[in-house]
Design an enzyme around this catalytic site. Structure first.
Site, PDB file in Angstrom:
ATOM      1  N   LYS A 128       1.007  -1.140  -0.085  1.00 29.95           N
ATOM      2  CA  LYS A 128       0.161  -0.003  -0.051  1.00 29.95           C
ATOM      3  C   LYS A 128       0.686   1.324   0.075  1.00 29.95           C
ATOM      4  CE  LYS A 128      -4.522  -1.959   1.941  1.00 29.95           C
ATOM      5  NZ  LYS A 128      -5.258  -1.351   3.044  1.00 29.95           N
ATOM      6  N   GLU A 155     -11.011 -14.480   6.604  1.00 30.14           N
ATOM      7  CA  GLU A 155     -10.045 -13.608   6.042  1.00 30.14           C
ATOM      8  C   GLU A 155      -8.873 -14.110   6.777  1.00 30.14           C
ATOM      9  OE1 GLU A 155      -9.244  -9.378   5.537  1.00 30.14           O
ATOM     10  OE2 GLU A 155      -8.863  -9.412   7.656  1.00 30.14           O
ATOM     11  N   HIS A 171      -1.208   0.314  13.179  1.00 29.55           N
ATOM     12  CA  HIS A 171      -2.322   0.288  13.449  1.00 29.55           C
ATOM     13  C   HIS A 171      -2.604   1.691  15.218  1.00 29.55           C
ATOM     14  CE1 HIS A 171      -6.479  -1.282  13.749  1.00 29.55           C
ATOM     15  NE2 HIS A 171      -5.778  -1.623  14.972  1.00 29.55           N
TER      16      HIS A 171
END
Ligand code: GTP
Ligand code: MG
Length: 219
Positions: A128, A155, A171
């Protein structure tokens, strides 16, 4: 009057029961996937001389986060819409030693007959913009209940220790600043992601050299 209240209570109770059953299928799906990965891990430990799986964590999305995500993304707030559209209610994260292990583990999971691969997002090959790297798989596995079989989405995130280190910190910082990380910090984080990538590449290289030496010494 009493019957109206009783009827409403009844329908609320039914709704709650359906939701509890709904969440239960995800808990079972997580247990199934955890078992599969633990089997791989134990087999590696016994059959091979090295185990690529460092650790496994799993989590169920909370009902509140499920509703928030459905609302944010504009999905119908029905169980069938949530089941189809929110594919990360059950999540498993596998941390492994080297970049090559990520693909090794991914292949092993995909080769299992009861696992259906739905989607792959390869942020290892295509990180990303902020530097985030990980391999994300959306898989579907059957969960056998007393009177039905449910195909459940799970997932699976597979990453190296360095990728995990970076994303855990990112995060935390992201939440600290409620998503609005100051520009300078953002740039530093992206630089740190690059350092983590360099470290992964270096470790992979050392790993390759060790493997070559081991191969030679066997003959
Ligand atoms: P969600 O709506 O959050 O599920 O994202 P998505 O549907 O766009 O899927 P994606 O595969 O991009 O991301 C899913 C999950 O990967 C997130 O919930 C995080 O756990 C992790 N993730 C993705 N991008 C980042 C990132 O930039 N930083 C960190 N720390 N984790 C990320
Ligand atoms: Mg998510």
């Amino acid at each position: 009057m009493a019957t109206i209240v009783e009827n409403e209570l009844d329908s609320l109770k039914n709704l709650k029961d359906s939701f509890v059953r709904f969440m239960m299928t995800y808990k079972f799906a997580l247990e199934e996937v955890n078992t599969k990965i633990n089997i791989l891990k134990q087999e590696f430990q016994y059959a091979d001389d090295y185990n690529p799986i460092e650790h496994i964590t799993s989590r169920l999305k909370s009902p509140e986060s499920i509703i928030n995500k459905a609302y944010r993304k504009g999905f119908d707030l029905t169980l069938s819409s949530i089941k189809e559209n929110i594919r990360d209610i059950a999540g498993v994260r596998i941390t492994c030693s080297f970049i090559s292990d990520i693909y090794k583990i991914s292949r092993m999971l995909q080769n299992q007959k009861d696992i259906k691969l739905i989607e792959v997002k390869d942020y290892v090959k295509n990180p990303k913009p902020n530097g985030y790297r990980s391999l994300h798989l959306i898989i579907q596995i059957p969960v056998f209940m007393s009177n039905r079989v449910n195909d459940v989405y799970v997932e699976v995130q597979i990453r190296t220790i360095a990728m995990d280190f970076w994303s855990s910190l990112e995060h935390k910082i992201y939440y600290k600043y409620s998503g609005e990380i100051p520009k300078e910090l953002k740039e530093e984080l992206t630089e740190a992601a690059f350092s983590a990538l360099k470290l992964d590449e270096k470790m992979e290289n050392i790993h390759d050299q060790v493997n070559k030496i081991k191969k030679h010494s066997q003959f």
